[in-house]
Design an enzyme around this catalytic site. Structure first.
Site, PDB file in Angstrom:
ATOM      1  N   GLY A   1     -41.280  -8.042 -24.557  1.00 51.58           N
ATOM      2  CA  GLY A   1     -40.833  -8.135 -23.238  1.00 51.58           C
ATOM      3  C   GLY A   1     -40.036  -7.008 -22.973  1.00 51.58           C
ATOM      4  O   GLY A   1     -39.745  -6.443 -23.739  1.00 51.58           O
ATOM      5  N   CYS A   2     -40.035  -6.480 -21.814  1.00 54.47           N
ATOM      6  CA  CYS A   2     -39.512  -5.193 -21.494  1.00 54.47           C
ATOM      7  C   CYS A   2     -38.040  -5.334 -21.595  1.00 54.47           C
ATOM      8  O   CYS A   2     -37.384  -4.241 -22.125  1.00 54.47           O
ATOM      9  CB  CYS A   2     -39.949  -4.748 -19.949  1.00 54.47           C
ATOM     10  SG  CYS A   2     -39.215  -3.044 -19.526  1.00 54.47           S
ATOM     11  N   GLN A   3     -37.588  -6.289 -21.484  1.00 56.97           N
ATOM     12  CA  GLN A   3     -36.023  -6.553 -21.675  1.00 56.97           C
ATOM     13  C   GLN A   3     -35.420  -7.136 -22.876  1.00 56.97           C
ATOM     14  O   GLN A   3     -34.398  -6.818 -23.257  1.00 56.97           O
ATOM     15  CB  GLN A   3     -35.463  -7.553 -20.505  1.00 56.97           C
ATOM     16  CG  GLN A   3     -36.012  -6.994 -19.082  1.00 56.97           C
ATOM     17  CD  GLN A   3     -34.851  -6.123 -18.632  1.00 56.97           C
ATOM     18  OE1 GLN A   3     -33.992  -5.899 -19.107  1.00 56.97           O
ATOM     19  NE2 GLN A   3     -34.988  -5.585 -17.419  1.00 56.97           N
TER      20      GLN A   3
END
Lengths: 146, 405
Positions: free
Chosen positions: A55-57
Protein backbone atom coordinates in the site's frame (compact mmCIF):
# COMPACT_ATOMS: atom_id res chain seq x y z
CA UNK A 1 -15.20 -19.96 23.62
CA UNK A 2 -12.68 -19.28 20.91
CA UNK A 3 -13.59 -17.47 17.72
CA UNK A 4 -13.16 -20.67 15.79
CA UNK A 5 -16.07 -22.23 17.64
CA UNK A 6 -18.30 -19.38 16.57
CA UNK A 7 -19.88 -18.85 13.18
CA UNK A 8 -18.66 -15.99 11.04
CA UNK A 9 -21.91 -14.23 11.77
CA UNK A 10 -21.47 -14.62 15.51
CA UNK A 11 -17.97 -13.20 15.37
CA UNK A 12 -19.11 -10.23 13.32
CA UNK A 13 -21.98 -9.58 15.73
CA UNK A 14 -19.64 -9.72 18.66
CA UNK A 15 -17.31 -7.18 17.06
CA UNK A 16 -20.26 -4.90 16.36
CA UNK A 17 -21.36 -5.22 19.98
CA UNK A 18 -17.87 -4.36 21.25
CA UNK A 19 -17.80 -1.25 19.11
CA UNK A 20 -21.29 -0.19 20.14
CA UNK A 21 -19.85 0.60 23.58
CA UNK A 22 -17.88 3.50 22.13
CA UNK A 23 -19.52 6.80 21.35
CA UNK A 24 -16.75 8.68 19.68
CA UNK A 25 -14.02 7.99 17.18
CA UNK A 26 -11.30 8.36 19.78
CA UNK A 27 -12.55 5.42 21.85
CA UNK A 28 -12.99 3.40 18.66
CA UNK A 29 -9.45 4.12 17.59
CA UNK A 30 -8.23 3.35 21.11
CA UNK A 31 -9.96 0.01 20.81
CA UNK A 32 -8.42 -0.62 17.40
CA UNK A 33 -5.00 0.26 18.78
CA UNK A 34 -5.49 -2.22 21.64
CA UNK A 35 -6.58 -4.90 19.16
CA UNK A 36 -3.55 -4.02 17.07
CA UNK A 37 -1.25 -4.43 20.04
CA UNK A 38 -2.83 -7.77 20.94
CA UNK A 39 -2.45 -9.25 17.46
CA UNK A 40 0.48 -11.67 17.61
CA UNK A 41 3.47 -10.34 15.72
CA UNK A 42 4.25 -12.61 12.81
CA UNK A 43 7.64 -14.18 12.66
CA UNK A 44 10.28 -12.34 10.67
CA UNK A 45 10.51 -15.22 8.19
CA UNK A 46 7.03 -14.32 6.92
CA UNK A 47 7.89 -10.64 6.57
CA UNK A 48 9.31 -11.07 3.13
CA UNK A 49 8.31 -9.66 -0.22
CA UNK A 50 6.45 -12.80 -1.18
CA UNK A 51 3.86 -12.08 1.51
CA UNK A 52 3.95 -8.32 1.28
CA UNK A 53 0.92 -6.39 0.13
CA UNK A 54 2.01 -2.98 -1.04
CA UNK A 55 0.00 0.00 0.00
CA UNK A 56 1.35 3.47 -0.54
CA UNK A 57 0.67 4.38 3.08
CA UNK A 58 1.46 1.27 5.09
CA UNK A 59 2.72 -2.21 4.43
CA UNK A 60 0.80 -5.38 5.17
CA UNK A 61 2.12 -8.94 5.28
CA UNK A 62 -0.26 -11.84 4.85
CA UNK A 63 0.71 -15.48 5.25
CA UNK A 64 -1.83 -18.27 4.59
CA UNK A 65 -1.82 -21.92 5.62
CA UNK A 66 -4.29 -24.60 4.57
CA UNK A 67 -4.83 -27.21 7.28
CA UNK A 68 -7.61 -29.80 7.39
CA UNK A 69 -9.76 -27.97 4.90
CA UNK A 70 -9.48 -24.62 6.63
CA UNK A 71 -7.52 -21.53 5.73
CA UNK A 72 -5.49 -19.97 8.54
CA UNK A 73 -4.08 -16.50 8.15
CA UNK A 74 -1.25 -14.75 9.89
CA UNK A 75 -0.87 -11.06 9.14
CA UNK A 76 0.94 -7.97 10.25
CA UNK A 77 1.40 -4.31 9.37
CA UNK A 78 3.86 -1.59 10.26
CA UNK A 79 0.97 0.73 11.21
CA UNK A 80 -0.80 -0.08 14.46
CA UNK A 81 -4.33 1.02 13.51
CA UNK A 82 -4.02 -1.05 10.36
CA UNK A 83 -2.95 -3.95 12.60
CA UNK A 84 -6.11 -3.41 14.64
CA UNK A 85 -8.26 -3.76 11.56
CA UNK A 86 -6.24 -6.78 10.46
CA UNK A 87 -6.84 -8.37 13.87
CA UNK A 88 -10.57 -8.13 13.30
CA UNK A 89 -10.43 -9.46 9.75
CA UNK A 90 -8.44 -12.41 11.07
CA UNK A 91 -10.92 -13.05 13.85
CA UNK A 92 -13.66 -13.23 11.25
CA UNK A 93 -11.94 -15.00 8.37
CA UNK A 94 -9.11 -17.13 9.73
CA UNK A 95 -9.78 -20.80 10.40
CA UNK A 96 -12.68 -20.92 7.96
CA UNK A 97 -13.32 -23.09 4.94
CA UNK A 98 -12.54 -21.59 1.51
CA UNK A 99 -16.26 -21.39 0.74
CA UNK A 100 -16.96 -19.46 3.92
CA UNK A 101 -14.22 -16.98 3.11
CA UNK A 102 -15.33 -16.56 -0.49
CA UNK A 103 -19.02 -16.11 0.28
CA UNK A 104 -18.94 -14.07 3.47
CA UNK A 105 -20.66 -10.73 3.52
CA UNK A 106 -18.46 -8.63 5.79
CA UNK A 107 -21.24 -6.41 7.09
CA UNK A 108 -19.39 -5.58 10.31
CA UNK A 109 -17.08 -3.22 8.38
CA UNK A 110 -19.90 -0.76 7.75
CA UNK A 111 -21.50 -1.27 11.13
CA UNK A 112 -18.37 -0.36 13.07
CA UNK A 113 -17.54 2.61 10.86
CA UNK A 114 -14.46 1.17 9.19
CA UNK A 115 -15.63 1.49 5.60
CA UNK A 116 -13.46 4.53 4.92
CA UNK A 117 -10.38 2.60 6.03
CA UNK A 118 -11.18 -0.06 3.48
CA UNK A 119 -11.99 2.28 0.63
CA UNK A 120 -10.05 1.88 -2.62
CA UNK A 121 -8.79 5.46 -2.37
CA UNK A 122 -7.02 4.78 0.93
CA UNK A 123 -4.03 2.89 -0.26
CA UNK A 124 -3.14 1.41 3.09
CA UNK A 125 -3.00 -2.21 1.93
CA UNK A 126 -6.16 -3.30 3.77
CA UNK A 127 -8.46 -3.65 0.81
CA UNK A 128 -5.73 -5.44 -1.11
CA UNK A 129 -5.26 -7.73 1.89
CA UNK A 130 -8.95 -8.60 1.94
CA UNK A 131 -8.86 -9.37 -1.78
CA UNK A 132 -5.76 -11.46 -1.28
CA UNK A 133 -7.47 -13.46 1.50
CA UNK A 134 -10.29 -14.31 -0.88
CA UNK A 135 -7.86 -15.17 -3.68
CA UNK A 136 -6.02 -17.61 -1.39
CA UNK A 137 -9.39 -19.16 -0.50
CA UNK A 138 -10.26 -19.56 -4.19
CA UNK A 139 -6.86 -21.12 -4.89
CA UNK A 140 -7.17 -23.60 -1.99
CA UNK A 141 -10.65 -24.50 -3.10
CA UNK A 142 -9.42 -25.29 -6.61
CA UNK A 143 -6.57 -27.33 -5.15
CA UNK A 144 -8.98 -29.26 -2.96
CA UNK A 145 -11.07 -30.28 -5.97
CA UNK A 146 -8.18 -31.38 -8.10
CA UNK B 1 -2.39 45.54 4.72
CA UNK B 2 -2.13 41.83 5.37
CA UNK B 3 -5.44 40.94 7.04
CA UNK B 4 -5.49 37.21 7.74
CA UNK B 5 -9.21 37.07 8.51
CA UNK B 6 -10.08 38.84 5.28
CA UNK B 7 -7.74 36.52 3.37
CA UNK B 8 -9.25 33.40 4.93
CA UNK B 9 -12.73 34.58 4.04
CA UNK B 10 -11.63 34.72 0.38
CA UNK B 11 -11.18 30.91 0.39
CA UNK B 12 -14.57 29.19 0.75
CA UNK B 13 -13.16 25.73 1.59
CA UNK B 14 -11.36 27.04 4.68
CA UNK B 15 -14.70 27.65 6.41
CA UNK B 16 -15.50 23.92 6.28
CA UNK B 17 -15.82 21.62 9.21
CA UNK B 18 -14.69 18.00 9.09
CA UNK B 19 -16.03 15.52 11.63
CA UNK B 20 -17.60 18.53 13.33
CA UNK B 21 -14.26 20.26 13.82
CA UNK B 22 -12.92 23.32 11.99
CA UNK B 23 -10.76 22.26 9.07
CA UNK B 24 -7.03 22.83 9.53
CA UNK B 25 -5.75 22.57 5.99
CA UNK B 26 -2.05 21.73 6.07
CA UNK B 27 -1.83 19.90 2.75
CA UNK B 28 -0.95 22.88 0.59
CA UNK B 29 2.10 21.09 -0.77
CA UNK B 30 -0.27 18.66 -2.47
CA UNK B 31 -2.67 21.31 -3.68
CA UNK B 32 -3.86 24.72 -2.54
CA UNK B 33 -7.39 26.02 -2.03
CA UNK B 34 -8.89 28.52 -4.45
CA UNK B 35 -9.94 32.08 -3.72
CA UNK B 36 -13.43 33.19 -4.68
CA UNK B 37 -12.03 35.32 -7.51
CA UNK B 38 -10.55 32.25 -9.25
CA UNK B 39 -13.73 30.22 -8.77
CA UNK B 40 -15.78 33.10 -10.14
CA UNK B 41 -13.51 33.62 -13.14
CA UNK B 42 -13.80 29.95 -14.11
CA UNK B 43 -17.57 29.97 -13.64
CA UNK B 44 -17.90 33.22 -15.57
CA UNK B 45 -15.92 31.79 -18.48
CA UNK B 46 -18.30 28.82 -18.76
CA UNK B 47 -21.41 30.92 -18.20
CA UNK B 48 -20.81 33.95 -20.34
CA UNK B 49 -18.25 33.73 -23.14
CA UNK B 50 -17.14 30.09 -23.41
CA UNK B 51 -16.07 29.20 -26.94
CA UNK B 52 -13.01 27.62 -28.53
CA UNK B 53 -9.92 29.77 -28.89
CA UNK B 54 -7.98 30.86 -32.01
CA UNK B 55 -10.55 29.33 -34.32
CA UNK B 56 -13.91 30.95 -34.84
CA UNK B 57 -14.51 34.25 -36.51
CA UNK B 58 -17.35 34.77 -34.11
CA UNK B 59 -17.59 37.11 -31.16
CA UNK B 60 -17.36 34.56 -28.32
CA UNK B 61 -14.29 32.91 -29.79
CA UNK B 62 -12.66 36.31 -29.90
CA UNK B 63 -13.41 36.95 -26.24
CA UNK B 64 -12.13 33.51 -25.18
CA UNK B 65 -8.96 33.91 -27.26
CA UNK B 66 -8.38 37.36 -25.92
CA UNK B 67 -8.83 36.23 -22.29
CA UNK B 68 -6.53 33.25 -22.88
CA UNK B 69 -3.81 35.43 -24.35
CA UNK B 70 -4.21 37.97 -21.52
CA UNK B 71 -3.67 35.10 -19.07
CA UNK B 72 -0.47 34.25 -20.92
CA UNK B 73 0.65 37.86 -20.59
CA UNK B 74 -0.25 37.71 -16.88
CA UNK B 75 1.99 34.65 -16.42
CA UNK B 76 4.76 36.31 -18.42
CA UNK B 77 4.76 39.41 -16.25
CA UNK B 78 4.51 37.35 -13.04
CA UNK B 79 7.73 35.48 -13.77
CA UNK B 80 9.21 38.30 -15.86
CA UNK B 81 9.80 36.28 -19.01
CA UNK B 82 11.17 38.28 -21.94
CA UNK B 83 8.20 37.56 -24.18
CA UNK B 84 4.80 35.85 -24.30
CA UNK B 85 6.21 33.42 -26.86
CA UNK B 86 8.16 31.84 -24.03
CA UNK B 87 5.05 30.89 -22.05
CA UNK B 88 3.58 27.51 -23.00
CA UNK B 89 0.39 26.34 -21.31
CA UNK B 90 0.37 22.64 -20.43
CA UNK B 91 -1.82 20.43 -18.26
CA UNK B 92 0.53 20.78 -15.29
CA UNK B 93 4.16 20.81 -14.25
CA UNK B 94 4.40 17.07 -14.92
CA UNK B 95 3.38 17.68 -18.54
CA UNK B 96 5.81 20.61 -18.76
CA UNK B 97 8.73 18.44 -17.65
CA UNK B 98 7.70 15.56 -19.90
CA UNK B 99 7.58 17.98 -22.82
CA UNK B 100 11.16 19.14 -22.25
CA UNK B 101 12.45 15.64 -21.45
CA UNK B 102 10.98 14.33 -24.68
CA UNK B 103 11.69 17.17 -27.09
CA UNK B 104 15.11 18.04 -25.69
CA UNK B 105 16.01 14.35 -25.69
CA UNK B 106 14.96 13.94 -29.31
CA UNK B 107 16.98 16.93 -30.41
CA UNK B 108 20.15 16.75 -28.34
CA UNK B 109 20.66 13.53 -26.39
CA UNK B 110 22.70 10.66 -27.84
CA UNK B 111 24.02 7.33 -26.58
CA UNK B 112 26.31 7.73 -23.59
CA UNK B 113 25.17 11.28 -22.78
CA UNK B 114 24.21 12.28 -19.27
CA UNK B 115 21.32 14.03 -17.55
CA UNK B 116 21.88 15.47 -14.09
CA UNK B 117 19.12 15.70 -11.48
CA UNK B 118 19.16 15.76 -7.66
CA UNK B 119 18.34 13.26 -4.95
CA UNK B 120 15.55 15.57 -3.74
CA UNK B 121 13.43 15.42 -6.86
CA UNK B 122 9.73 14.64 -7.02
CA UNK B 123 8.99 11.59 -9.19
CA UNK B 124 7.77 14.01 -11.88
CA UNK B 125 11.30 15.33 -12.23
CA UNK B 126 12.88 11.87 -12.19
CA UNK B 127 10.78 9.51 -14.27
CA UNK B 128 10.47 11.60 -17.48
CA UNK B 129 14.28 11.89 -17.58
CA UNK B 130 14.68 8.20 -16.80
CA UNK B 131 12.34 7.33 -19.67
CA UNK B 132 14.24 9.59 -22.02
CA UNK B 133 17.60 8.15 -20.91
CA UNK B 134 16.31 4.65 -21.52
CA UNK B 135 15.18 5.62 -25.00
CA UNK B 136 18.46 7.31 -25.82
CA UNK B 137 20.83 4.96 -23.96
CA UNK B 138 21.89 7.89 -21.85
CA UNK B 139 22.69 7.98 -18.12
CA UNK B 140 20.93 9.66 -15.24
CA UNK B 141 23.25 11.14 -12.63
CA UNK B 142 22.24 12.44 -9.26
CA UNK B 143 23.43 15.30 -7.02
CA UNK B 144 23.43 13.80 -3.49
CA UNK B 145 22.10 15.49 -0.34
CA UNK B 146 23.56 16.20 3.08
CA UNK B 147 21.91 15.04 6.30
CA UNK B 148 20.14 18.39 6.73
CA UNK B 149 18.50 18.02 3.32
CA UNK B 150 20.72 20.49 1.46
CA UNK B 151 22.38 19.51 -1.80
CA UNK B 152 26.07 18.65 -1.93
CA UNK B 153 26.86 21.35 -4.44
CA UNK B 154 30.58 20.77 -4.00
CA UNK B 155 30.01 17.57 -5.99
CA UNK B 156 28.84 19.55 -9.01
CA UNK B 157 32.32 19.90 -10.48
CA UNK B 158 32.66 16.14 -10.49
CA UNK B 159 29.13 15.44 -11.68
CA UNK B 160 29.10 17.84 -14.61
CA UNK B 161 31.09 16.33 -17.44
CA UNK B 162 31.44 16.95 -21.16
CA UNK B 163 28.71 14.33 -21.59
CA UNK B 164 26.15 16.29 -19.53
CA UNK B 165 23.39 17.56 -21.80
CA UNK B 166 20.90 19.07 -19.35
CA UNK B 167 20.46 19.65 -15.61
CA UNK B 168 16.98 19.40 -14.04
CA UNK B 169 16.54 20.46 -10.41
CA UNK B 170 13.80 21.44 -8.06
CA UNK B 171 13.67 24.92 -6.61
CA UNK B 172 12.17 23.65 -3.36
CA UNK B 173 11.97 20.06 -2.11
CA UNK B 174 8.32 19.05 -1.91
CA UNK B 175 9.10 16.39 0.69
CA UNK B 176 11.31 18.46 3.02
CA UNK B 177 10.60 22.10 2.20
CA UNK B 178 14.29 22.82 1.71
CA UNK B 179 15.05 25.70 -0.68
CA UNK B 180 17.73 24.87 -3.23
CA UNK B 181 20.11 27.61 -4.38
CA UNK B 182 19.26 26.92 -8.02
CA UNK B 183 21.03 30.11 -9.12
CA UNK B 184 24.36 28.53 -8.12
CA UNK B 185 23.57 25.36 -10.08
CA UNK B 186 22.53 27.43 -13.11
CA UNK B 187 25.71 29.48 -12.94
CA UNK B 188 27.86 26.38 -12.73
CA UNK B 189 26.01 24.60 -15.55
CA UNK B 190 26.16 27.64 -17.78
CA UNK B 191 29.93 27.76 -17.38
CA UNK B 192 29.79 24.52 -19.37
CA UNK B 193 27.00 25.73 -21.70
CA UNK B 194 24.56 23.24 -20.22
CA UNK B 195 20.91 24.31 -19.97
CA UNK B 196 18.98 23.99 -16.71
CA UNK B 197 15.34 23.15 -16.10
CA UNK B 198 13.97 24.35 -12.78
CA UNK B 199 10.99 22.53 -11.28
CA UNK B 200 9.30 25.49 -9.66
CA UNK B 201 6.19 23.69 -8.46
CA UNK B 202 6.91 24.29 -4.76
CA UNK B 203 8.79 27.53 -5.27
CA UNK B 204 6.68 29.93 -7.25
CA UNK B 205 3.91 30.35 -4.66
CA UNK B 206 6.36 31.07 -1.85
CA UNK B 207 8.73 33.67 -3.31
CA UNK B 208 9.57 36.07 -6.11
CA UNK B 209 10.53 34.37 -9.35
CA UNK B 210 12.24 36.28 -12.13
CA UNK B 211 13.26 33.85 -14.85
CA UNK B 212 15.53 36.38 -16.55
CA UNK B 213 17.40 37.15 -13.37
CA UNK B 214 17.54 33.44 -12.51
CA UNK B 215 18.68 32.82 -16.09
CA UNK B 216 17.16 29.32 -16.08
CA UNK B 217 16.51 27.80 -19.48
CA UNK B 218 13.20 26.17 -18.54
CA UNK B 219 10.88 26.72 -15.59
CA UNK B 220 7.87 24.50 -14.86
CA UNK B 221 4.95 24.97 -12.48
CA UNK B 222 1.36 23.91 -11.89
CA UNK B 223 -1.74 26.08 -11.57
CA UNK B 224 -3.35 24.11 -8.77
CA UNK B 225 -0.46 24.63 -6.37
CA UNK B 226 -0.56 28.39 -6.80
CA UNK B 227 -4.25 28.86 -5.93
CA UNK B 228 -5.35 28.32 -9.54
CA UNK B 229 -7.42 25.54 -11.13
CA UNK B 230 -6.30 21.94 -11.61
CA UNK B 231 -5.32 20.63 -15.03
CA UNK B 232 -3.35 23.68 -16.08
CA UNK B 233 0.37 24.28 -15.90
CA UNK B 234 3.08 26.41 -17.38
CA UNK B 235 6.32 25.76 -19.15
CA UNK B 236 8.59 28.73 -19.51
CA UNK B 237 11.39 28.16 -22.01
CA UNK B 238 13.96 30.56 -23.38
CA UNK B 239 12.99 31.48 -26.92
CA UNK B 240 16.20 30.08 -28.42
CA UNK B 241 15.44 26.64 -26.96
CA UNK B 242 11.77 26.59 -27.84
CA UNK B 243 12.67 27.45 -31.44
CA UNK B 244 15.13 24.56 -31.60
CA UNK B 245 13.08 21.86 -29.89
CA UNK B 246 10.78 19.70 -31.99
CA UNK B 247 7.09 19.63 -31.01
CA UNK B 248 6.06 17.20 -28.29
CA UNK B 249 2.55 16.35 -29.46
CA UNK B 250 0.88 16.81 -32.83
CA UNK B 251 -2.64 18.02 -33.43
CA UNK B 252 -4.77 21.06 -33.99
CA UNK B 253 -3.52 24.59 -33.35
CA UNK B 254 0.16 23.58 -33.28
CA UNK B 255 0.38 23.50 -37.07
CA UNK B 256 0.93 26.04 -39.79
CA UNK B 257 0.11 24.03 -42.94
CA UNK B 258 -0.81 20.35 -43.07
CA UNK B 259 -0.63 18.09 -46.08
CA UNK B 260 0.02 14.35 -46.26
CA UNK B 261 3.52 15.04 -47.54
CA UNK B 262 4.61 17.57 -44.99
CA UNK B 263 3.38 19.60 -42.10
CA UNK B 264 4.89 22.86 -40.99
CA UNK B 265 4.46 24.00 -37.44
CA UNK B 266 2.87 27.04 -35.93
CA UNK B 267 4.98 29.77 -34.36
CA UNK B 268 5.79 29.98 -30.66
CA UNK B 269 4.28 29.22 -28.27
CA UNK B 270 1.50 27.46 -30.21
CA UNK B 271 3.91 24.90 -31.62
CA UNK B 272 3.78 23.25 -28.17
CA UNK B 273 0.05 23.60 -27.57
CA UNK B 274 -1.53 20.78 -29.58
CA UNK B 275 -5.29 20.40 -29.35
CA UNK B 276 -7.71 22.56 -27.44
CA UNK B 277 -5.83 23.60 -24.33
CA UNK B 278 -7.41 24.08 -20.93
CA UNK B 279 -7.92 27.75 -21.69
CA UNK B 280 -10.45 28.18 -18.89
CA UNK B 281 -7.79 26.87 -16.51
CA UNK B 282 -5.33 29.37 -17.95
CA UNK B 283 -7.79 32.18 -17.31
CA UNK B 284 -8.05 30.83 -13.76
CA UNK B 285 -4.26 30.92 -13.32
CA UNK B 286 -4.28 34.53 -14.48
CA UNK B 287 -6.79 35.37 -11.74
CA UNK B 288 -4.80 33.44 -9.14
CA UNK B 289 -1.70 35.47 -9.97
CA UNK B 290 -3.76 38.66 -9.73
CA UNK B 291 -4.86 37.53 -6.30
CA UNK B 292 -1.29 36.88 -5.17
CA UNK B 293 -0.21 40.31 -6.33
CA UNK B 294 -3.20 41.83 -4.60
CA UNK B 295 -2.18 40.22 -1.29
CA UNK B 296 1.45 41.02 -2.01
CA UNK B 297 4.30 38.51 -2.34
CA UNK B 298 6.40 40.39 0.23
CA UNK B 299 3.64 39.99 2.84
CA UNK B 300 3.10 36.37 1.85
CA UNK B 301 6.80 35.62 2.37
CA UNK B 302 6.78 37.44 5.72
CA UNK B 303 3.70 35.63 7.04
CA UNK B 304 4.90 32.23 5.87
CA UNK B 305 8.28 32.82 7.46
CA UNK B 306 6.56 33.52 10.76
CA UNK B 307 4.61 30.28 10.41
CA UNK B 308 7.80 28.36 9.61
CA UNK B 309 9.64 29.75 12.63
CA UNK B 310 6.68 29.29 14.95
CA UNK B 311 6.02 25.69 13.88
CA UNK B 312 9.71 24.88 14.15
CA UNK B 313 9.83 26.26 17.69
CA UNK B 314 6.63 24.52 18.80
CA UNK B 315 7.67 21.19 17.26
CA UNK B 316 10.98 21.31 19.09
CA UNK B 317 9.11 21.57 22.39
CA UNK B 318 7.68 18.09 21.88
CA UNK B 319 9.91 15.16 22.73
CA UNK B 320 10.47 12.38 20.23
CA UNK B 321 9.91 14.48 17.10
CA UNK B 322 12.39 14.22 14.29
CA UNK B 323 12.21 16.90 11.62
CA UNK B 324 13.52 16.08 8.14
CA UNK B 325 14.96 19.03 6.25
CA UNK B 326 16.84 21.28 8.65
CA UNK B 327 18.41 23.91 6.48
CA UNK B 328 18.16 27.61 7.27
CA UNK B 329 16.40 28.35 4.00
CA UNK B 330 13.06 26.55 4.03
CA UNK B 331 9.51 27.20 2.96
CA UNK B 332 6.63 26.60 5.35
CA UNK B 333 6.76 22.79 5.18
CA UNK B 334 7.28 20.62 8.27
CA UNK B 335 8.21 17.07 7.38
CA UNK B 336 8.56 14.96 10.51
CA UNK B 337 8.18 11.65 12.28
CA UNK B 338 7.08 10.88 15.82
CA UNK B 339 9.34 8.36 17.53
CA UNK B 340 7.82 4.84 17.51
CA UNK B 341 4.68 6.01 15.68
CA UNK B 342 3.91 5.05 12.08
CA UNK B 343 3.14 8.10 9.96
CA UNK B 344 -0.09 6.58 8.71
CA UNK B 345 -1.39 6.05 12.26
CA UNK B 346 -0.57 9.66 13.09
CA UNK B 347 -2.25 10.88 9.90
CA UNK B 348 -5.43 8.96 10.68
CA UNK B 349 -5.71 10.40 14.17
CA UNK B 350 -4.90 13.95 13.02
CA UNK B 351 -7.54 13.55 10.32
CA UNK B 352 -10.16 12.81 12.95
CA UNK B 353 -9.20 16.06 14.64
CA UNK B 354 -9.88 17.99 11.44
CA UNK B 355 -6.21 18.36 10.51
CA UNK B 356 -5.35 17.59 6.89
CA UNK B 357 -1.72 16.52 6.52
CA UNK B 358 -0.09 14.24 4.02
CA UNK B 359 1.61 11.05 5.09
CA UNK B 360 3.81 8.79 3.02
CA UNK B 361 6.69 9.28 0.65
CA UNK B 362 5.28 12.44 -1.01
CA UNK B 363 6.06 11.04 -4.49
CA UNK B 364 9.75 11.37 -3.64
CA UNK B 365 10.80 7.85 -2.71
CA UNK B 366 14.53 8.30 -3.40
CA UNK B 367 14.89 10.99 -0.74
CA UNK B 368 12.95 8.83 1.75
CA UNK B 369 15.33 5.97 0.95
CA UNK B 370 18.25 8.36 1.48
CA UNK B 371 17.06 8.91 5.06
CA UNK B 372 16.22 5.22 5.53
CA UNK B 373 12.52 5.84 6.09
CA UNK B 374 9.28 4.83 4.39
CA UNK B 375 7.72 8.25 4.65
CA UNK B 376 7.00 11.22 6.88
CA UNK B 377 4.11 13.30 8.12
CA UNK B 378 4.10 16.52 6.13
CA UNK B 379 2.35 19.66 7.31
CA UNK B 380 2.60 22.12 4.44
CA UNK B 381 1.40 25.60 5.28
CA UNK B 382 0.79 28.71 3.25
CA UNK B 383 -0.19 32.32 3.74
CA UNK B 384 -3.81 31.63 4.73
CA UNK B 385 -2.74 29.43 7.64
CA UNK B 386 -2.35 30.72 11.18
CA UNK B 387 -0.37 30.16 14.36
CA UNK B 388 -3.60 29.05 16.03
CA UNK B 389 -3.80 26.25 13.48
CA UNK B 390 -0.22 25.26 14.32
CA UNK B 391 -1.29 25.11 17.98
CA UNK B 392 -4.07 22.70 16.97
CA UNK B 393 -1.52 20.55 15.13
CA UNK B 394 0.74 20.52 18.19
CA UNK B 395 -2.18 19.41 20.35
CA UNK B 396 -2.95 16.80 17.73
CA UNK B 397 0.57 15.43 17.88
CA UNK B 398 0.38 15.27 21.69
CA UNK B 399 -2.87 13.36 21.31
CA UNK B 400 -1.31 10.95 18.82
CA UNK B 401 1.52 10.27 21.26
CA UNK B 402 -0.91 9.76 24.10
CA UNK B 403 -2.99 7.29 22.11
CA UNK B 404 -0.20 5.39 20.45
CA UNK B 405 2.47 5.18 23.10
Amino acid sequence: MSYRDMTIEEVQNEIIEEFSLFDDWMDRYDHLIEEGKDLPVIEEKYKKNEYLIEGCQSRVWLYPEFIDGKVHFKADSDAIIVRGIIAMLIKVLSGRTPDEIIDTDLYFIDRVGLRQNLSPTRSNGLLAMLKQMKLYAIAYKAKQKS
Amino acid sequence: MFDINKIRSDFPVLANEVYGKPLVYFDNGATTQKPESVINAVTEAYRTYYSNIHRGVHALSDISSEKYESARERVRSFINAASKEEIVFTSGATASINLVAFSFGERYVRRGDEVLISELEHHANIVPWQMMCERKNAHLKVIPVNDDGSLRLEELDKLITDKTKIVAVTQVSNALGVIIPVEKIIEKAHEHNIPVLVDGVQGIQHGHVDVQELDCDFYAFSGHKIYGPTGIGVLYGKRKWLLELPPYQGGGDMVDRVSFDKTTYNKLPFKFEAGTTNFVGAIGIGKALDYIEFVGMADIIKHEKELTEYSNRRMKEISGIKIYGNTKEKISIMSFLIDRVHQYDAGMILDKMGIAVRTGSHCAQPIMTRFGIEGTIRASMCFYNTKEEIDILIKGIEKVKMMML
